[in-house]
Design an enzyme around this catalytic site. Structure first.
Site, mmCIF file in Angstrom:
data_model
loop_
_atom_site.group_PDB
_atom_site.id
_atom_site.type_symbol
_atom_site.label_atom_id
_atom_site.label_comp_id
_atom_site.label_asym_id
_atom_site.label_seq_id
_atom_site.Cartn_x
_atom_site.Cartn_y
_atom_site.Cartn_z
ATOM 1 N N GLY A 42 48.344 -68.327 26.073
ATOM 2 C CA GLY A 42 47.185 -69.165 25.781
ATOM 3 C C GLY A 42 47.299 -69.870 24.439
ATOM 4 C CB SER A 50 47.151 -69.208 29.652
ATOM 5 O OG SER A 50 46.048 -68.425 29.277
ATOM 6 C CD GLN A 59 46.338 -65.746 32.703
ATOM 7 O OE1 GLN A 59 46.222 -66.624 31.849
ATOM 8 N NE2 GLN A 59 45.469 -64.747 32.829
ATOM 9 C CE1 TYR A 73 43.999 -62.592 30.687
ATOM 10 C CE2 TYR A 73 43.864 -64.596 29.377
ATOM 11 C CZ TYR A 73 44.432 -63.356 29.623
ATOM 12 O OH TYR A 73 45.429 -62.889 28.821
ATOM 13 C CB THR A 95 46.324 -61.572 33.516
ATOM 14 O OG1 THR A 95 47.368 -62.540 33.614
ATOM 15 C CG2 THR A 95 46.648 -60.589 32.394
ATOM 16 N NE ARG A 145 45.972 -58.689 21.267
ATOM 17 C CZ ARG A 145 45.836 -59.709 22.120
ATOM 18 N NH1 ARG A 145 45.658 -60.937 21.656
ATOM 19 N NH2 ARG A 145 45.889 -59.491 23.422
ATOM 20 C CE LYS A 163 51.763 -61.907 32.216
ATOM 21 N NZ LYS A 163 50.856 -61.578 31.135
ATOM 22 C CB SER A 220 53.761 -57.621 32.384
ATOM 23 O OG SER A 220 53.202 -58.092 31.168
ATOM 24 C CG HIS A 276 49.139 -58.978 27.704
ATOM 25 N ND1 HIS A 276 48.293 -59.350 28.718
ATOM 26 C CD2 HIS A 276 48.974 -59.932 26.740
ATOM 27 C CE1 HIS A 276 47.632 -60.462 28.379
ATOM 28 N NE2 HIS A 276 48.041 -60.840 27.189
ATOM 29 N NE ARG A 324 49.528 -61.279 22.682
ATOM 30 C CZ ARG A 324 49.423 -61.888 21.516
ATOM 31 N NH1 ARG A 324 50.333 -61.670 20.586
ATOM 32 N NH2 ARG A 324 48.423 -62.712 21.264
ATOM 33 C CG ASP A 327 55.733 -60.518 31.068
ATOM 34 O OD1 ASP A 327 55.388 -59.418 30.563
ATOM 35 O OD2 ASP A 327 54.912 -61.390 31.412
ATOM 36 N NE ARG A 344 54.856 -61.456 20.594
ATOM 37 C CZ ARG A 344 54.477 -60.299 21.156
ATOM 38 N NH1 ARG A 344 55.265 -59.690 22.017
ATOM 39 N NH2 ARG A 344 53.313 -59.759 20.850
#
Ligand code: FNR
Length: 385
Positions: A92, A119, A141, A143, A169, A178, A251, A273, A275, A278, A309, A333
Site C-alpha cells: 500500500g 493493494s 488485493q 482488505y 488478505t 510496529r 493471502k 505469507s 506479511h 509486519r 511471499d 520490499r
C-alpha cells in the site's frame, strides 16, 4: 543480457543489484518516516529477521550436465501463462516512496508481464492502476471492510476494471504494533496517504456524506473506521465466493489447517505469507510454514496452487520456495526500494535483476523448467552431505 548491459553501460545502473545495497540506497532516497514504515515490522522484528535467516535452513544440491541451454521460466496459473513464477506483492501507500506510486510499479510489472497485485490501501484508485498496467496482468488485493457494501463495491470495481484475480488478505484485521512507527508517531493513512480506493468509492462517499476533498480529516477518520473487520470468520469467505467468479487467493496463511479451511471455503489458491513479519512478531518464518502447508493440502486431497511471499530477496530464495512446492513467489520490499530510488525504471531494474538471478540459479542447479524444481534438489542444513 543483464550482465553484458551492465558491463557495457557508460554509467552504473541506478539500482544496486545487491539487496543490502538496494536497501541502503532506498534509505538514502527516502525520508526517515517513509523508510521506517517500509523497512519496519511488528514488535521486536524477530519474524522479519527470521524470514530471511530461515532460508539458510535449506541448501540446494545442484545437478550437472542436464542440458540447460534452453531455459523457460514460464508458468501457468488459473489458466493464464506468466513469463516467470514471480509477481509483485501488494504494497500500500506507494506515494510515500515515489510521486507516481503504484502507477510506476504497475507499468514496470506490465512491461515484464509479471502480475501486479494492487493493494486496497494503494495511493491510487484501482481503475488508474489497471489503466497504467494496460494489457499487463493485474490482481486486486482486498482488505475486507467492516462495511459489507464497501467490500462489495471494491469487488465490483475490481471486476469492472479488468482485474484477473482477487487476493484476500486475512492477516490484517487490524494493523499491528510496529515500534518504529509508534516511536515516530507515524502512520501514512493518518496523513491521508493510501486512501485512493476509498475516497474514489461511491459507497465510501455516501458513508462520509461530504466531499472527501473538502474534509480530509473526516475522510481519514472514516477510513480508519471501515478499514478492517476483526469479526470475520471462514463463513464470510463463502459470501465472497458466491459474489464473484474471479479466482480468490487467500493471502496470509501459515497454519496448515487454515490452508485447508481457505480452500474448503471456496478459495482457488492461498499465499503462504506472514506479511513480511509486519503483523505477528515471533510468528514462524514463512519458508518454514510452506512445506507443512503443502504436505497437509496434499494429504487432504487438494491440488490448488500454493503461492509464497515473505523474505524473498534473491533468485536462490525463489528456487528454494518453488522447489518446496510453491507455484509463484512475490517480491515485496525489494521492488518498492527500487521504486523509491528510481520510480518505474527502478522497479523494472529490481525485477530484471531478480529474474536474471533466478534464471541463472535454476540453470546452474540443472533445471530448465519451473516444473523441474522439486524437493530432491534440497537438503536441510543439518543434513547436508
Ligand atoms: C506490505 N504488505 C501488504 N500486504 C497486503 O496484503 N496489503 C497491503 O496493503 C500491504 N502493504 C504493505 C506495505 C509495506 C510497506 C510492506 C513492506 C508490506 C505485505 C506484502 O504484500 C508482503 O506480504 C511482504 O512485503 C512480504 O515480505 P518481504 O519479502 O517484503 O519482507
Amino acid at each position: 543480457e543483464v550482465y553484458t548491459q551492465g558491463m557495457l553501460a557508460d554509467e552504473r545502473p541506478s539500482v544496486p543489484p545487491r539487496f543490502e545495497a538496494l536497501e541502503a540506497a532506498a534509505r538514502e532516497a527516502l525520508d526517515a518516516e517513509a523508510y521506517a514504515y517500509v523497512a519496519g515490522s511488528a514488535g521486536g522484528e524477530r519474524t522479519a529477521a527470521e524470514n530471511r535467516s530461515a532460508f539458510s535452513q535449506w541448501r540446494l544440491v545442484p545437478r550437472m550436465l542436464r542440458d540447460v541451454a534452453d531455459r523457460d521460466l514460464s508458468t501457468t496459473l488459473f489458466g493464464t501463462e506468466y513469463p516467470a513464477p514471480v509477481g509483485l506483492a501488494p504494497i500500500g501507500v506507494q506515494s510515500i516512496l515515489h510521486d507516481e506510486g503504484e502507477l510506476a510499479s504497475a507499468r514496470a510489472a506490465a512491461d515484464l508481464g509479471l502480475p501486479f497485485v494492487s493493494s486496497s490501501a494503494a495511493s491510487e484508485p484501482m481503475e488508474d492502476v489497471a489503466d497504467a498496467a494496460g494489457d499487463g496482468p493485474t490482481w486486486f488485493q482486498l482488505y475486507w471492510s467492516s462495511n459489507r457494501e464497501l467490500t462489495a463495491s471494491f469487488v465490483d470495481r475490481a471486476e469492472a476494471a479488468g482485474y484477473d484475480a482477487l487476493v484476500v488478505t486475512v492477516d490484517t484485521p487490524v494493523i499491528s504494533w510496529r515500534e518504529r512507527d509508534v516511536e515516530r508517531g507515524y502512520l501514512p493513512f493518518l496523513d491521508g496517504e493510501g486512501v485512493g480506493n476509498y475516497v474514489s468509492d461511491p459507497v465510501f462517499r455516501d458513508l462520509l456524506g461530504q466531499d472527501p476533498a473538502e474534509n480530509e480529516g473526516a475522510a481519514v477518520m472514516q477510513f480508519v473506521d471501515v478499514f478492517g473487520d476483526a469479526s470475520l470468520t471462514w463463513t464470510d469467505l463463502e459470501w465472497l465466493r458466491d459474489r464473484t467468479e474471479l479466482p480468490i487467493i487467500v493471502k496470509g496463511i501459515v497454519h496448515p489447517e487454515d490452508a485447508e479451511l481457505a480452500l474448503e471455503s471456496g478459495a482457488d489458491s492461498i499465499v503462504v505469507s506472514n506479511h513480511g513479519g509486519r503483523q505477528v512478531d515471533t510468528a514462524l518464518p514463512a519458508i518454514e510454514a510452506l512445506p507443512a502447508v503443502i504436505d497437509h493440502l496434499d494429504e487432504a486431497g487438494y491440488d490448488e496452487p500454493v503461492l509464497f511471499d515473505s523474505g524473498i530477496r534473491r533468485g536462490a530464495d525463489a528456487v528454494t520456495a518453488l522447489a518446496l512446492g510453491a507455484e509463484m513467489v512475490f517480491l515485496g520490499r525489494p521492488y518498492v526500494y527500487g521504486l523509491a530510488i528510481d520510480g518505474e525504471d527502478g522497479v523494472r531494474q529490481v525485477c530484471r535483476n531478480f529474474l536474471a538471478d533466478l534464471d541463472l540459479t535454476m540453470g546452474l542447479s540443472g533445471c530448465s523448467r519451473v516444473s523441474d524444481l522439486d524437493r530432491s534438489m534440497l537438503v536441510r542444513a543439518h543434513e547436508s552431505p
